[in-house]
Motif scaffolding. Structure first.
Motif, PDB file in Angstrom:
ATOM      1  N   ASP A  84      25.873  26.794  94.780  1.00 50.60           N
ATOM      2  CA  ASP A  84      25.664  26.510  93.350  1.00 50.60           C
ATOM      3  C   ASP A  84      24.544  25.478  93.213  1.00 50.60           C
ATOM      4  O   ASP A  84      24.254  24.714  94.140  1.00 50.60           O
ATOM      5  N   PRO A  85      23.888  25.451  92.026  1.00 55.75           N
ATOM      6  CA  PRO A  85      22.734  24.557  91.838  1.00 55.75           C
ATOM      7  C   PRO A  85      23.016  23.090  92.132  1.00 55.75           C
ATOM      8  O   PRO A  85      22.155  22.400  92.698  1.00 55.75           O
ATOM      9  N   ALA A  86      24.211  22.600  91.807  1.00 48.20           N
ATOM     10  CA  ALA A  86      24.492  21.176  92.038  1.00 48.20           C
ATOM     11  C   ALA A  86      24.543  20.870  93.537  1.00 48.20           C
ATOM     12  O   ALA A  86      23.970  19.876  93.997  1.00 48.20           O
ATOM     13  N   THR A  87      25.218  21.735  94.306  1.00 46.00           N
ATOM     14  CA  THR A  87      25.267  21.521  95.761  1.00 46.00           C
ATOM     15  C   THR A  87      23.885  21.687  96.374  1.00 46.00           C
ATOM     16  O   THR A  87      23.497  20.963  97.295  1.00 46.00           O
ATOM     17  N   ARG A  88      23.128  22.651  95.864  1.00 51.28           N
ATOM     18  CA  ARG A  88      21.777  22.874  96.389  1.00 51.28           C
ATOM     19  C   ARG A  88      20.902  21.644  96.124  1.00 51.28           C
ATOM     20  O   ARG A  88      20.119  21.232  96.977  1.00 51.28           O
TER      21      ARG A  88
ATOM     22  N   TYR B  70      16.148  22.406  91.154  1.00 51.34           N
ATOM     23  CA  TYR B  70      17.354  22.512  90.307  1.00 51.34           C
ATOM     24  C   TYR B  70      16.979  23.039  88.920  1.00 51.34           C
ATOM     25  O   TYR B  70      17.606  23.975  88.405  1.00 51.34           O
ATOM     26  N   LEU B  71      15.957  22.445  88.328  1.00 57.52           N
ATOM     27  CA  LEU B  71      15.567  22.861  86.975  1.00 57.52           C
ATOM     28  C   LEU B  71      15.094  24.315  86.968  1.00 57.52           C
ATOM     29  O   LEU B  71      15.363  25.060  86.019  1.00 57.52           O
ATOM     30  N   ASP B  72      14.393  24.732  88.035  1.00 60.45           N
ATOM     31  CA  ASP B  72      13.921  26.118  88.070  1.00 60.45           C
ATOM     32  C   ASP B  72      15.092  27.095  88.254  1.00 60.45           C
ATOM     33  O   ASP B  72      15.013  28.239  87.811  1.00 60.45           O
ATOM     34  N   GLU B  73      16.175  26.631  88.873  1.00 58.53           N
ATOM     35  CA  GLU B  73      17.353  27.496  89.041  1.00 58.53           C
ATOM     36  C   GLU B  73      18.201  27.553  87.768  1.00 58.53           C
ATOM     37  O   GLU B  73      18.690  28.606  87.387  1.00 58.53           O
TER      38      GLU B  73
END
Lengths: 222, 222
Positions: A84-88, B70-73
């Motif tokens: 997920d974006p937060a973990t990434r 993150y923002l791009d995702e």
């Protein structure tokens, strides 16, 4: 065959080597003496740095993080940046921590002073630089202790590129015999878990001509 | 409201500012004097660096590239890292080029010598460091010329984070009046195209107290 241009003590090359193994991707290693600034190599990466990965089809990839992101996108059999974006975001924050902060404050100065100076004929190691790098190392190892008190792996529940990047840097310093493991039990326990992974085996078998590692380097019970 | 902790002359903060504007995301700027090592800020980012982005819901993001990824995702309305893995790898390679290589060789030494030394009370600028950074700048600007002879934008056909990262660094140096634009026509033409984008307007309106920019800094016809 996929080819990875690398140095033995480049943490950035080691990061890609571990990632490739975690994903079960075959590759051939090619040592590149970047300081010779070979023209054919500069054509692959005008920055003149390792790692550079040449894929089966000749596609050239440079810069370790761009290579890792590419491999995680193209070979998603085992995702190592997170789901997920937060973990990434947390994984990438910590990869930057090791590659930029730990690199500048600890691993780059130590590898340069203790190995590269001799290769490049730039005189004796500067003991003040080595002393400061060792002091910095303690702060970073305290951060690993702090993280692993709260999480299974550095970025969260799953083994990730954050662990790989940290292990890539730390394994270089361990090869030089620069880590007093008894002073850092939490980092020791985390590194012991990383070290026991099959993806680490090839690195632990490294043996640089004229610069053998200390005996504990390859030992899983260190 | 989304909040971005930044410095005026941090290229990494500028990169995130431009990206947020390209995506049409609202945010509030908060200057962070990182050298004061404020405890509440260190709790947000133990590395003690800007940029740090705090999202509406309180989610904290640190390290500029982790923030941009993150923002791009999470806001894919306008993808700025690229659509296919090969283009994404090329974009990321070039972002690293600017953030790491250009940063170390040009923008960090120039901003430090010309601005930060005074703030930190560390004496006069070292002219040798400034001279070397200016020599390095020429090599990087030749690389922009080489790329833009072959591509519409730095990483390919589309405007991307590679252009944003380069513009973030270059706009800092332009604020200091350190670029002789007439010597670099290809870089000038590329930067003129970037500068005319609405996402650049807030940066061009920057006015640091006690350190005004040269007149051409905000001028689209420079």
């Amino acid at each position: 065959m996929r080819k990875l241009y690398h140095h033995w003590l480049s943490p950035f090359s080691r990061k890609v080597r571990i990632l490739l193994k975690e994903k079960g991707l075959d590759f051939q290693l090619e040592v590149e003496k970047t300081w010779e600034r070979r023209e054919d190599f500069l054509a692959l990466n005008p920055a003149g740095l390792v790692p550079v990965l040449v894929e089966h089809d000749g596609h050239v990839l440079a810069e370790s993080q761009a290579i890792c992101e590419y491999l995680d996108e193209v070979y998603p059999n085992k995702l190592l940046i997170g789901f997920d974006p937060a973990t990434r975001a947390e994984t990438r924050r910590l990869v930057s921590w090791w590659d930029l902060k730990f690199g500048r404050e600890v691993s780059e100065p130590l590898v340069f002073e203790k190995v590269m100076r001799r290769f490049l004929g730039q005189g004796h190691p500067e003991s003040a630089v080595i002393r400061i790098a060792h002091q910095n190392m303690k702060v970073h190892f305290d951060y690993i202790a702090w993280l692993t008190e709260r999480r299974t792996w550095l970025a969260g529940d799953d083994f990730s590129l954050a662990d790989i990047a940290a292990a890539a840097h730390i394994s270089c310093l361990d090869y030089l015999g620069d880590i007093l493991w008894e002073d850092h039990p939490a980092t020791h326990d985390w590194y012991a878990r990383v070290k026991s992974r099959p993806s680490m085996r090839p690195l632990l078998a490294d043996h640089i001509p004229g610069l053998p590692p200390p005996r504990h380097y390859a030992d899983l019970d260190f």
